[in-house]
Design a protein around this motif. Structure first.
Motif, PDB file in Angstrom:
ATOM      1  N   ASN A  40       0.850  -1.192   0.000  1.00 42.88           N
ATOM      2  CA  ASN A  40       0.000   0.000   0.000  1.00 42.88           C
ATOM      3  C   ASN A  40       0.886   1.242   0.000  1.00 42.88           C
ATOM      4  O   ASN A  40       2.076   1.177   0.311  1.00 42.88           O
ATOM      5  CB  ASN A  40      -0.898   0.015   1.244  1.00 42.88           C
ATOM      6  CG  ASN A  40      -1.814  -1.197   1.293  1.00 42.88           C
ATOM      7  OD1 ASN A  40      -2.693  -1.348   0.469  1.00 42.88           O
ATOM      8  ND2 ASN A  40      -1.591  -2.056   2.270  1.00 42.88           N
ATOM      9  N   MET A  41       0.287   2.378  -0.321  1.00 40.15           N
ATOM     10  CA  MET A  41       0.974   3.655  -0.213  1.00 40.15           C
ATOM     11  C   MET A  41       0.728   4.217   1.181  1.00 40.15           C
ATOM     12  O   MET A  41      -0.233   3.848   1.856  1.00 40.15           O
ATOM     13  CB  MET A  41       0.471   4.649  -1.271  1.00 40.15           C
ATOM     14  CG  MET A  41       0.527   4.154  -2.709  1.00 40.15           C
ATOM     15  SD  MET A  41       2.197   3.776  -3.289  1.00 40.15           S
ATOM     16  CE  MET A  41       2.978   5.393  -3.263  1.00 40.15           C
ATOM     17  N   TYR A  69       1.800  -4.951  -7.616  1.00 33.95           N
ATOM     18  CA  TYR A  69       1.014  -4.019  -6.809  1.00 33.95           C
ATOM     19  C   TYR A  69       0.676  -2.754  -7.600  1.00 33.95           C
ATOM     20  O   TYR A  69      -0.420  -2.201  -7.470  1.00 33.95           O
ATOM     21  CB  TYR A  69       1.781  -3.626  -5.538  1.00 33.95           C
ATOM     22  CG  TYR A  69       2.134  -4.782  -4.631  1.00 33.95           C
ATOM     23  CD1 TYR A  69       1.352  -5.931  -4.571  1.00 33.95           C
ATOM     24  CD2 TYR A  69       3.274  -4.732  -3.826  1.00 33.95           C
ATOM     25  CE1 TYR A  69       1.681  -6.988  -3.742  1.00 33.95           C
ATOM     26  CE2 TYR A  69       3.607  -5.781  -2.984  1.00 33.95           C
ATOM     27  CZ  TYR A  69       2.810  -6.899  -2.949  1.00 33.95           C
ATOM     28  OH  TYR A  69       3.148  -7.941  -2.122  1.00 33.95           O
ATOM     29  N   ASN A  70       1.623  -2.303  -8.409  1.00 38.70           N
ATOM     30  CA  ASN A  70       1.402  -1.084  -9.196  1.00 38.70           C
ATOM     31  C   ASN A  70       0.373  -1.269 -10.302  1.00 38.70           C
ATOM     32  O   ASN A  70      -0.264  -0.291 -10.732  1.00 38.70           O
ATOM     33  CB  ASN A  70       2.713  -0.613  -9.827  1.00 38.70           C
ATOM     34  CG  ASN A  70       3.619   0.115  -8.842  1.00 38.70           C
ATOM     35  OD1 ASN A  70       3.186   0.534  -7.773  1.00 38.70           O
ATOM     36  ND2 ASN A  70       4.886   0.260  -9.200  1.00 38.70           N
ATOM     37  N   THR A  77      -0.838   0.645  -6.431  1.00 38.52           N
ATOM     38  CA  THR A  77       0.165   1.513  -5.818  1.00 38.52           C
ATOM     39  C   THR A  77       0.878   2.323  -6.906  1.00 38.52           C
ATOM     40  O   THR A  77       0.678   2.099  -8.112  1.00 38.52           O
ATOM     41  CB  THR A  77       1.178   0.689  -5.013  1.00 38.52           C
ATOM     42  OG1 THR A  77       1.702  -0.362  -5.847  1.00 38.52           O
ATOM     43  CG2 THR A  77       0.521   0.077  -3.792  1.00 38.52           C
TER      44      THR A  77
END
Length: 453
Positions: A40-41, A69-70, A77
């Protein structure tokens, strides 16, 4: 020396400067935990992450996880991985000072050296467990905490199990004296606290079967099970039994016994989890009968913590039963009630907390019913929605599904807690001495287990 260190920890609480913005550095990521802290960010954390590592499959697997994730459809993210790869990666990281927080999760044989050099260069460090895997290196870890104090940086390890809901509730209910009473002292044969966990080499992480590096099966690099996963269990014993109290490893810990044993893995099983065709040379010392790898991944420690008898054990199987996964069992025995976490087939492999009258309890179930009701009411402010239901042996604690985040989400919880420490420029005074106590317990237990082989 310990008294000096405890005083130093208190000084650190007052003097560590808060960070205006966190800039992450990832050092030699060899374990998937390095990626999980970026699932997560976070507010106040730059999306630019500087990665320093030798070239090889470990680095590529890490970058692929971050890319996943991105690019995921749900809440992707925005990490920008800025990679330096080469044999001088550590020197380049230390000299470059591109970030201010180093994340370490990888080969444990060199992690203690990484920690020492990073804090010496003025980096804050968030390290995956274990930060040390043998007694010979314990002094280096102790020195690292002292250097961190001198450099005004925060050194912290990733203790995800404190954020598992049944562990949190077990601790919280044990702090309700009308229900729990006081913690028993126990005996070596009947400890006051027992924690057992079962893990698996073949497992699903982030939606796919995890590929493990071959060195994960080499205890000279990963560490034996008695100093690896037991780190979490020893941490939970300290955290639950003596909440917010500083421990002195020279006075408060006495080992009773320790043992270790192997998990056997066939070559075909090894291939399935590593994607490698054969055992590398450094594992051949552990191969018997030409094709069976023996890994000292299992361990048990019996010890006393401030006079309370505790037992922790970890077992690694190759693969979980159908529908199952890693499991956890825990009991805290009180003078009025026992608090028991079970996670077996009867619980559909979901950790579940039970409240059961103690064998020595002077109170009957009717009397405990009032205490249970009052305890639940008292805890609902911190844990909204929890309740209990009667069963044949006592009560099952019912928790809303929203609390069942899963193990991967706990890495985000740890990261957020660490970011809070960085923002405040402080950790609680008990964290450093208790990290030392934890690693003293595990590394000394390994020494004891080897003596009794």
């Amino acid at each position: 020396m310990l008294k000096t260190l405890l005083i130093a920890c208190s000084v650190m609480i007052l003097t560590s400067p808060a960070l205006a913005q966190v800039r992450l550095v990832t050092l030699d990521p060899g374990h998937f935990h390095a990626a999980l802290v970026q699932k997560n960010m976070y507010a106040g954390v730059s999306p630019d992450v500087y990665v320093y590592a030798p070239e090889g499959p470990d680095l590529q697997m890490h970058l692929d996880r971050i890319k996943g994730y991105n690019t995921r459809a749900d809440n992707p993210t925005r990490w920008q991985e800025i990679v330096y790869k080469g044999p001088d990666y550590l020197t380049n990281m230390l000299a470059g000072k591109k970030g201010n927080v180093v994340v370490m999760a990888g080969n444990n044989r060199i992690k203690t050296d990484y920690v020492r050099q990073a804090v010496g260069a003025g980096f804050n460090v968030l390290a995956d467990k274990p930060m040390v895997i043998n007694a010979a290196e314990f002094g280096k870890l102790k020195e690292s905490f002292e250097v961190a104090r001198q450099k005004n940086v925060l050194l912290y390890d990733i203790m995800t199990e404190r954020y598992e809901i049944t562990s949190m509730l077990q601790r919280a209910f044990s702090m309700q004296p009308a229900l729990f009473g006081t913690l028993e002292r126990g005996t070596p044969d009947n400890p006051a606290v027992t924690k057992e966990s079962v893990h698996h080499f073949y497992k699903n992480v982030s939606g796919s079967i995890l590929t493990r590096p071959a060195w994960f099966m080499d205890v000279a690099q990963q560490g034996e099970g008695i100093v690896d996963v037991t780190t979490h269990l020893v941490d939970l014993v300290q955290w639950a039994c003596f909440p917010d109290q500083s421990l002195d490893y020279q006075k408060d810990i006495r080992l009773t016994s320790a043992r270790r044993w192997t998990t056997d893995m066939t070559l075909s099983q090894f291939r399935a989890v590593t994607k490698l065709p054969a055992f590398p040379d450094y594992l051949k010392k552990d191969v018997v009968r030409d094709s069976m790898l023996q890994v000292y991944s299992n361990g048990e420690i019996n010890y006393q913590l401030k006079g309370v008898h505790a037992k922790v054990s970890v077992i690694w199987a190759y693969k979980a039963p159908e529908g199952g996964g890693d499991t956890h069992y825990s009991i805290m025995r009180g003078t009025n009630a026992n608090l028991v976490i079970r996670q077996g087939a009867d619980q559909k492999f979901v950790p579940t907390l039970y409240i059961e009258p103690s064998d020595a309890s002077p109170a009957g179930k009717t009397d405990l019913s009032v205490a249970v009701t009052n305890a639940v009411r008292a805890l609902q402010t911190e844990f909204p929605g929890i309740s209990v239901r009667k069963n044949a042996t006592g009560w099952e604690v019912v928790t809303p599904e929203s609390y069942r985040e899963g193990h991967e989400a706990h890495f985000g919880r740890v990261m957020q807690k660490y970011l809070d420490f960085l923002k405040a420029g402080a950790m609680p005074a008990w964290e450093v001495p208790n990290m030392l106590a934890k690693y003293y317990t595990t590394t000394q237990a390994l020494e004891l287990a080897k003596k009794h082989d």
